[in-house]
Design a protein around this motif. Sequence first.
Motif, PDB file in Angstrom:
ATOM      1  N   GLU A  98      -4.740   1.460   0.938  1.00  0.00           N
ATOM      2  CA  GLU A  98      -3.455   1.332   1.950  1.00  0.00           C
ATOM      3  C   GLU A  98      -2.118   1.199   0.954  1.00  0.00           C
ATOM      4  O   GLU A  98      -1.054   2.020   1.422  1.00  0.00           O
ATOM      5  CB  GLU A  98      -3.671   0.320   3.041  1.00  0.00           C
ATOM      6  CG  GLU A  98      -4.651   0.669   3.893  1.00  0.00           C
ATOM      7  CD  GLU A  98      -4.285   1.920   4.843  1.00  0.00           C
ATOM      8  OE1 GLU A  98      -3.327   2.206   5.026  1.00  0.00           O
ATOM      9  OE2 GLU A  98      -5.560   2.650   5.299  1.00  0.00           O
ATOM     10  N   ALA A  99      -2.095   0.532   0.074  1.00  0.00           N
ATOM     11  CA  ALA A  99      -1.055   0.229  -0.717  1.00  0.00           C
ATOM     12  C   ALA A  99      -0.607   1.682  -1.634  1.00  0.00           C
ATOM     13  O   ALA A  99       0.495   2.012  -1.679  1.00  0.00           O
ATOM     14  CB  ALA A  99      -1.165  -0.915  -1.812  1.00  0.00           C
ATOM     15  N   GLY A 104       2.966   6.597  -1.508  1.00  0.00           N
ATOM     16  CA  GLY A 104       3.024   8.116  -1.697  1.00  0.00           C
ATOM     17  C   GLY A 104       2.120   8.395  -2.905  1.00  0.00           C
ATOM     18  O   GLY A 104       2.023   9.715  -3.066  1.00  0.00           O
ATOM     19  N   GLU A 105       1.013   7.594  -3.196  1.00  0.00           N
ATOM     20  CA  GLU A 105      -0.186   8.085  -4.059  1.00  0.00           C
ATOM     21  C   GLU A 105      -1.295   8.448  -3.440  1.00  0.00           C
ATOM     22  O   GLU A 105      -1.624   7.925  -2.045  1.00  0.00           O
ATOM     23  CB  GLU A 105      -0.344   7.012  -5.011  1.00  0.00           C
ATOM     24  CG  GLU A 105       0.730   6.742  -6.090  1.00  0.00           C
ATOM     25  CD  GLU A 105       0.566   5.697  -6.939  1.00  0.00           C
ATOM     26  OE1 GLU A 105      -0.836   5.197  -6.898  1.00  0.00           O
ATOM     27  OE2 GLU A 105       1.377   4.932  -7.409  1.00  0.00           O
TER      28      GLU A 105
END
Length: 450
Positions: A234-235, A240-241
Amino acid sequence: MARFIQYDRYQQYILPPSVDEWLPEDHLARYIVEVIDQLDLSQLTNRYSRSGSEAYHPALLLALLVYGYATGTFSSRKIERATHDSVAFRFIAANLHPDHDTLANFRKTFLVALEDLFVQVLVYAQTMKLVKLGKISLDGTKIKANASKHKALSHGYIEKLEVHLREEVDALLVKAAETDQQETNDERDLPAEIARREQRLQALADAKTKIAERAAQRDQQTQQEYTDKVARREAQREAGEKPRGKEPKAPETGPQAKDQINLTDEESRIMPSHEGFVQAYNGQAAVDVDSMLIVVARLTQQTNDKQQVEPMLNELDKLPSELGNPDTLLADNGYFSQNNVKACEDRNIKPLIALGRDTHHLPLDARLAADAPAPDSDDPVVIMAHTLKTKQGRVLYGKRKCTVEPVFGIIKQIMGFRQFSLRGLHATSGEWTLVAMAYNLKRMHILMAG
């Protein structure tokens, strides 16, 4: 005619013989007695009652056990016999002969105190300039439990046995009712047969309860790992990865059909080893690279070494300050994880933990090539990976295999310790400490002679 030295097995002595004269001055038995006499045994002596009959001194019993483990004599009965048959054991026992019950009870009673005595031996080694903590090599080895793997039952097989036993109980109850109605004599004791099966059902129920308790602990860990994986992905999405790999699956909870428990030593586990799968414990040892002395010995039920770095670091923290502070930890790929690398860095210990399998024989060009420039990164894993590829890093990591693995080889092949005599994690942990102390005294004796 050939000339032979004359001998007489029934030669009479003018003066009473002394067993001290029969033992060489540089014998291991003398050294063990000398070191144990320097230890503070108040934790042992204070537990003896001031009333009752006289007891053997703890120093004598401890020396017998340590020398026994150092020379491959682990059975209390064999040690008792050796006080009659062996000059070295007679010397340690001062011509006394403690019986096997005394030796066995002493070993069981003072297992906890052995941890303090183990550290005292290390401090004694430091005063003799034999050890000072610096580079530490960490590894583990599987030690067979005092139980057969064939006495292990899986959760799935227990459930099948329960069904079978309940059917037998129902059939016996029907048979008993028929016997009562027909008033015939049956040679079988039907109530005893029913009671025996009900006892087995209760034992199986208890085994299932213990398996369920273990499963609950495992579920807690796997659920935490799953939660951490989801949070990391989620992080990455928020940054944006695109996360790599498949989405993690929620772990299955509760007892699995393959979950096992051993009926002889329920705290031991089935573990993979060079001999296949064995009923065992996982013996961990942190070894000082320079002296090859064991500085921390710990026993665990967990097969995976990856979870053992932080517990071993915590044990290193407990050692007396006069022993020094470790500056480098060497370990194989089984111990690698980002958390373990960070745990070492947090204690100002340089980790050299293998990231994977490397080729044993590098090409000549690779060995002679200059080291690559240091990476511009604060990531401890990246820094460690670079260090392992440098000439100095390769030389330093190469010392791991020739320090800790020979220690296990000596314990298993020279001392002959391949299986615990005691049962249960608490008792076997004390026995593993006794083995480590016996090894250290054996090694110290060699270092002093050199």
